[in-house]
Design a protein around this motif. Structure first.
Motif, mmCIF file in Angstrom:
data_model
loop_
_atom_site.group_PDB
_atom_site.id
_atom_site.type_symbol
_atom_site.label_atom_id
_atom_site.label_comp_id
_atom_site.label_asym_id
_atom_site.label_seq_id
_atom_site.Cartn_x
_atom_site.Cartn_y
_atom_site.Cartn_z
ATOM 1 N N MET A 1 -0.851 10.564 -3.673
ATOM 2 C CA MET A 1 -0.805 9.196 -3.150
ATOM 3 C C MET A 1 0.001 8.324 -4.108
ATOM 4 O O MET A 1 -0.280 8.299 -5.308
ATOM 5 N N LYS A 2 1.030 7.655 -3.612
ATOM 6 C CA LYS A 2 1.838 6.789 -4.469
ATOM 7 C C LYS A 2 2.322 5.582 -3.685
ATOM 8 O O LYS A 2 2.269 5.540 -2.451
ATOM 9 N N LEU A 3 2.767 4.590 -4.434
ATOM 10 C CA LEU A 3 3.316 3.384 -3.840
ATOM 11 C C LEU A 3 4.809 3.582 -3.615
ATOM 12 O O LEU A 3 5.528 4.003 -4.535
ATOM 13 N N ARG A 4 5.279 3.310 -2.411
ATOM 14 C CA ARG A 4 6.718 3.422 -2.146
ATOM 15 C C ARG A 4 7.414 2.075 -2.307
ATOM 16 O O ARG A 4 8.632 2.007 -2.477
ATOM 17 N N ALA A 5 6.628 0.977 -2.221
ATOM 18 C CA ALA A 5 7.196 -0.367 -2.309
ATOM 19 C C ALA A 5 6.202 -1.297 -2.991
ATOM 20 O O ALA A 5 4.994 -1.080 -2.925
ATOM 21 N N LYS A 208 -2.654 -5.303 9.004
ATOM 22 C CA LYS A 208 -2.117 -4.361 8.027
ATOM 23 C C LYS A 208 -2.387 -4.905 6.632
ATOM 24 O O LYS A 208 -2.604 -6.104 6.435
ATOM 25 N N PHE A 209 -2.336 -4.007 5.660
ATOM 26 C CA PHE A 209 -2.577 -4.359 4.267
ATOM 27 C C PHE A 209 -1.390 -3.919 3.417
ATOM 28 O O PHE A 209 -0.667 -2.982 3.766
ATOM 29 N N ALA A 210 -1.212 -4.601 2.285
ATOM 30 C CA ALA A 210 -0.220 -4.187 1.291
ATOM 31 C C ALA A 210 -0.898 -4.173 -0.071
ATOM 32 O O ALA A 210 -1.605 -5.129 -0.428
ATOM 33 N N ILE A 211 -0.701 -3.100 -0.806
ATOM 34 C CA ILE A 211 -1.118 -3.054 -2.203
ATOM 35 C C ILE A 211 0.069 -3.510 -3.042
ATOM 36 O O ILE A 211 1.166 -2.950 -2.939
ATOM 37 N N ASN A 212 -0.129 -4.549 -3.846
ATOM 38 C CA ASN A 212 0.939 -5.052 -4.704
ATOM 39 C C ASN A 212 0.474 -5.150 -6.148
ATOM 40 O O ASN A 212 -0.705 -5.396 -6.419
ATOM 41 N N ASP A 237 -8.814 3.142 6.306
ATOM 42 C CA ASP A 237 -7.810 4.119 6.712
ATOM 43 C C ASP A 237 -6.534 3.782 5.956
ATOM 44 O O ASP A 237 -5.891 2.747 6.203
ATOM 45 N N LEU A 238 -6.132 4.627 5.026
ATOM 46 C CA LEU A 238 -5.014 4.313 4.141
ATOM 47 C C LEU A 238 -3.684 4.217 4.877
ATOM 48 O O LEU A 238 -2.714 3.673 4.347
ATOM 49 N N LYS A 239 -3.639 4.679 6.116
ATOM 50 C CA LYS A 239 -2.418 4.528 6.918
ATOM 51 C C LYS A 239 -2.164 3.063 7.269
ATOM 52 O O LYS A 239 -1.059 2.707 7.664
ATOM 53 N N ARG A 240 -3.200 2.225 7.099
ATOM 54 C CA ARG A 240 -3.042 0.791 7.380
ATOM 55 C C ARG A 240 -2.399 0.041 6.223
ATOM 56 O O ARG A 240 -2.085 -1.144 6.345
ATOM 57 N N ILE A 241 -2.221 0.710 5.086
ATOM 58 C CA ILE A 241 -1.553 0.111 3.941
ATOM 59 C C ILE A 241 -0.073 0.418 4.067
ATOM 60 O O ILE A 241 0.353 1.570 3.985
ATOM 61 N N ILE A 242 0.730 -0.604 4.281
ATOM 62 C CA ILE A 242 2.117 -0.415 4.723
ATOM 63 C C ILE A 242 3.020 0.227 3.677
ATOM 64 O O ILE A 242 4.047 0.811 4.019
ATOM 65 N N ASN A 243 2.656 0.124 2.394
ATOM 66 C CA ASN A 243 3.559 0.592 1.349
ATOM 67 C C ASN A 243 3.010 1.747 0.532
ATOM 68 O O ASN A 243 3.426 1.995 -0.586
#
Length: 245
Positions: A1-5, A208-212, A237-243
């Motif tokens: 699991m990693k952040l793409r953005a 939707k959610f974003a982890i920043n 559901d981690l698919k709801r985290i857009i990045n």
């Protein structure tokens, strides 16, 4: 699991050395960490301590454009983290700010130049007093929430930053409006909001959610571990985290 953005970070275009790394240093670090996309989002101009000066935004955007050429593998957006300024939902998202921005974040900050003395009194003093007074706290939660609902209605906000940080909000009502307006809710890696309980509430809605990272130094760009812990604790559901990939 990693952040793409990573869509929330502060650069040296912040006043008073709030952001410690240059836009180029941030871009270099993002490439080194394998990010695909970032957004440079210093505080809006009405943050009297740390906000980007409006007349310098074109200069910052020009550097972003140079970095796009230098690092074609990295998509770089330029924006601001705007400030809610009053209980009518006004922010520092002016037409001049919008001219420069690819993305608009918005949140609440104690250092904002509030529209009136009454707004300062309520946002700062009454919310502080409400910490020890249950009925006052409930009243302020509703007032604060209404300010954010009005802001989401007045402006095209892409991401609402760290909802519930610094002043309390009714996350249920915030999420309902976010669903209506298509606003992404942030799980901030630095501030602890949204926390697991707030994520559970917000996830009842089609948002939707974003982890920043909310990075202020280049080394923190792409940091997401604490926010991910909260998302997992909430059984989101981690698919709801857009990045997140």
């Amino acid at each position: 699991m990693k952040l793409r953005a990573d869509y929330h970070m502060h650069s040296t275009y912040s006043r008073r050395n709030h952001g410690k790394s240059t836009i180029e240093e941030i871009a270099e670090e993002a490439v080194r960490k394998g990010l695909e996309e970032i957004a440079i989002t210093d505080h809006g101009p009405k943050h009297y301590m740390f906000g980007v000066q409006e007349h310098r935004m074109a200069e910052a955007k020009a550097i972003v454009e140079k970095m796009r050429i230098k690092y074609p593998q990295l998509k770089i957006l330029y924006g601001v983290e705007a400030n809610v300024l009053d209980y009518e939902g006004h922010t520092d998202i002016s037409s001049e700010v919008l001219k420069q921005c690819d993305i608009i974040l918005c949140g609440f900050h104690l250092g904002a130049l509030f529209t009136t003395a009454g707004d300062f009194w309520n946002f700062i003093v009454m919310n502080k007093l409400g910490k020890n007074n249950k009925s006052l706290r409930e009243k302020m939660i509703q007032k604060n929430t209404e300010a954010f609902i009005k802001a989401m209605d007045k402006y095209k906000i892409d991401i609402l930053t760290h909802p519930g940080d610094k002043i309390p909000l009714d996350i249920d009502k915030i999420a309902a409006m976010a669903e209506k307006k298509g606003v992404i809710l942030e799980i901030n890696n630095s501030h602890g909001h949204l926390n697991a309980e707030e994520i559970k509430i917000a996830s009842r809605y089609n948002v939707k959610f974003a982890i920043n990272s909310d990075a202020h130094v280049k080394e923190r760009v792409g940091s997401f571990e604490e926010a991910l812990k909260e998302a997992k604790k909430a059984n989101l559901d981690l698919k709801r985290i857009i990045n997140l990939v």
